[in-house]
Design an enzyme around this catalytic site. Structure first.
Site, short mmCIF file in Angstrom:
data_model
loop_
_atom_site.label_atom_id
_atom_site.label_comp_id
_atom_site.label_asym_id
_atom_site.label_seq_id
_atom_site.Cartn_x
_atom_site.Cartn_y
_atom_site.Cartn_z
N SER A 57 -44.99 99.28 -72.35
CA SER A 57 -44.10 99.25 -71.06
C SER A 57 -43.21 100.42 -70.88
CB SER A 57 -43.35 97.97 -71.26
OG SER A 57 -42.49 97.82 -70.18
N TYR B 120 -37.07 91.51 -73.47
CA TYR B 120 -38.36 92.29 -73.38
C TYR B 120 -38.51 93.60 -73.91
CZ TYR B 120 -42.59 93.84 -70.25
OH TYR B 120 -43.67 94.45 -69.89
P1 NAP Z 1 -49.06 88.19 -66.37
O1 NAP Z 1 -49.61 88.60 -65.18
O2 NAP Z 1 -48.11 87.39 -66.49
O3 NAP Z 1 -50.23 87.89 -67.32
C1 NAP Z 1 -49.96 87.65 -68.67
C2 NAP Z 1 -50.86 86.98 -69.31
O4 NAP Z 1 -50.65 86.81 -70.72
C3 NAP Z 1 -51.35 85.61 -68.74
O5 NAP Z 1 -52.89 85.43 -68.87
C4 NAP Z 1 -50.64 84.73 -69.73
O6 NAP Z 1 -51.24 83.39 -69.69
C5 NAP Z 1 -50.91 85.29 -71.09
N1 NAP Z 1 -50.07 84.62 -71.86
C6 NAP Z 1 -48.61 84.77 -71.94
N2 NAP Z 1 -48.38 84.24 -73.09
C7 NAP Z 1 -49.20 83.84 -73.67
C8 NAP Z 1 -49.32 83.11 -75.16
N3 NAP Z 1 -48.30 82.76 -75.91
N4 NAP Z 1 -50.57 83.02 -75.46
C9 NAP Z 1 -51.82 83.65 -75.01
N5 NAP Z 1 -51.59 84.13 -73.66
C10 NAP Z 1 -50.44 84.29 -73.27
O7 NAP Z 1 -48.80 89.86 -66.82
P2 NAP Z 1 -49.30 91.04 -66.43
O8 NAP Z 1 -48.45 91.81 -65.52
O9 NAP Z 1 -50.71 91.16 -66.42
O10 NAP Z 1 -48.81 91.81 -67.99
C11 NAP Z 1 -49.75 91.86 -69.01
C12 NAP Z 1 -49.28 92.66 -70.21
O11 NAP Z 1 -48.76 93.98 -69.75
C13 NAP Z 1 -47.93 92.16 -70.76
O12 NAP Z 1 -47.70 92.34 -72.17
C14 NAP Z 1 -47.09 93.01 -70.04
O13 NAP Z 1 -45.51 92.90 -70.71
C15 NAP Z 1 -47.50 94.31 -69.94
N6 NAP Z 1 -46.96 95.15 -68.79
C16 NAP Z 1 -46.92 94.62 -67.48
C17 NAP Z 1 -46.46 95.52 -66.62
C18 NAP Z 1 -46.46 95.30 -65.11
O14 NAP Z 1 -45.80 95.93 -64.13
N7 NAP Z 1 -47.20 94.14 -64.48
C19 NAP Z 1 -46.07 96.94 -66.90
C20 NAP Z 1 -46.01 97.19 -68.49
C21 NAP Z 1 -46.58 96.38 -69.34
P3 NAP Z 1 -50.50 81.99 -68.90
O15 NAP Z 1 -50.60 82.37 -67.58
O16 NAP Z 1 -51.21 80.83 -69.36
O17 NAP Z 1 -49.16 82.33 -69.33
C1 GCO Z 2 -39.23 94.62 -64.92
C2 GCO Z 2 -40.61 94.58 -65.05
C3 GCO Z 2 -41.09 95.59 -65.93
C4 GCO Z 2 -42.72 95.76 -66.13
C5 GCO Z 2 -43.15 96.55 -67.08
C6 GCO Z 2 -42.87 98.02 -66.67
O1 GCO Z 2 -38.72 93.39 -64.70
O2 GCO Z 2 -38.56 95.59 -65.13
O3 GCO Z 2 -41.35 93.44 -65.34
O4 GCO Z 2 -40.65 95.26 -67.21
O5 GCO Z 2 -43.14 94.38 -66.52
O6 GCO Z 2 -42.95 96.32 -68.12
O7 GCO Z 2 -43.37 98.86 -67.44
#
Ligand code: NAP
Ligand code: GCO
Length: 262
Positions: free
Chosen positions: A142, A155
């Site tokens: 992230s 986080y």
């Molecule tokens: P999301 O839309 O919230 O999806 C997260 C997924 O993880 C969901 O399918 C959720 O399932 C699953 N999950 C959560 N807890 C779990 C557990 N204990 N066991 C199994 N599955 C679990 O998040 P996203 O935005 O796609 O993010 C995916 C990854 O990218 C995360 O690691 C997040 O930190 C990272 N990330 C996101 C962003 C962003 O801007 N979106 C940026 C950087 C990094 P449920 O719905 O059942 O909870």
């Molecule tokens: C926040 C966002 C971020 C993104 C991502 C950025 O609240 O700042 O959720 O944490 O999820 O991790 O890289």
């Protein structure tokens, strides 16, 4: 060298969001994709969504923080599909609470899913990767692997730790031809960030929405599909000499001081 034919790829938490986009991309590069989610209904929905994309993905119900459940799932995958060649530790949660108001239980829950779980799942797949002669582990890090901000203490601690877990798996298992790298997405439009993009009652954009667009050189949120190329690269033999690296796919956020307010 970017093909994944004959490979088995496990993407955790991939019923939707970033995990779904990455899993779809790995499948389109030839991998046999398996994924998990906590709830059967989400796994079922995920299977339908993959089918709609012409992908025959296998889904498993598993909470990635539950070591016994993870070990059972990995054993079942090895029996039903094959040894896992590519692991994407994608499952993650976030809690946006001022640190002094966050309970220890809430802090621990985020660390459990975002840091302990990648350890648990990686530990479960590494022995078979060693036996097979190598493998790929991709941890979804992230911006918070490098930067802090208000309300995301747990986080940021987890994602900072995940960066170092990535480097340590590289250090400990590189000799077994296992490459462990991270992808550090910028701000991606998914359900996880939906609260940061909600239109305000007066019809204006969420302040954070405007803030992030000013911090991103292209002036926009990124799409989950924009993570697919980097993920296929790190999952393929094209990256066999890349190890312990966090590939930031952030549109340049980390390089940019931010657009001057008009
Ligand atoms: P999301 O839309 O919230 O999806 C997260 C997924 O993880 C969901 O399918 C959720 O399932 C699953 N999950 C959560 N807890 C779990 C557990 N204990 N066991 C199994 N599955 C679990 O998040 P996203 O935005 O796609 O993010 C995916 C990854 O990218 C995360 O690691 C997040 O930190 C990272 N990330 C996101 C962003 C962003 O801007 N979106 C940026 C950087 C990094 P449920 O719905 O059942 O909870
Ligand atoms: C926040 C966002 C971020 C993104 C991502 C950025 O609240 O700042 O959720 O944490 O999820 O991790 O890289």
């Amino acid at each position: 060298m970017f093909r994944l034919d004959g490979k088995v790829a496990l993407v955790t938490g991939a019923s939707y969001g970033i995990g779904f986009a990455i899993a779809k991309g790995l499948a389109n590069a030839g991998a046999k994709v398996v994924f998990n989610d906590i709830k059967q209904e989400l796994v079922d929905k995920g299977i339908e969504a993959y089918k709609a994309e012409g992908i025959d993905a296998k889904g498993y119900v598993c909470d990635v923080t539950d070591e016994a459940a993870v070990n059972a799932m990995v054993a079942q995958i090895e029996k039903e599909v094959g040894v896992i060649d590519i692991l994407v530790n994608n499952a993650g949660i976030i809690k946006r609470i001022p640190m002094h108001e966050m309970s220890v239980a809430e802090f621990r829950q985020v660390i459990d899913v975002d840091l302990n779980a990648p350890f648990i799942v990686s530990k479960a797949v590494i022995p078979a990767m060693i036996k097979k002669g190598g493998g790929k582990i991709i941890n979804i890090c992230s911006m918070m692997s490098e930067l802090g901000r208000e309300t995301v203490s747990a986080y940021a601690a987890a994602k900072g730790g995940l960066k170092m877990l990535t480097r340590n798996i590289c250090s400990e298992y590189g000799e077994f031809n296992i490459q462990c790298n991270g992808i550090g997405p910028g701000y991606i439009a998914t359900p996880q960030t939906a609260p940061l993009r909600e239109t305000q009652p007066d019809g204006s954009r969420h302040p954070f929405d405007s803030f992030i667009c000013a911090k991103t050189p292209a002036g926009r949120w990124l799409d989950p599909e924009e993570l697919v190329g980097p993920a296929v690269f790190l999952a393929s033999e094209a990256s066999n000499a890349v190890n312990g690296h966090i590939l930031y796919v952030d549109g340049g956020i980390l390089a940019y001081i931010g657009k001057q307010p008009k």
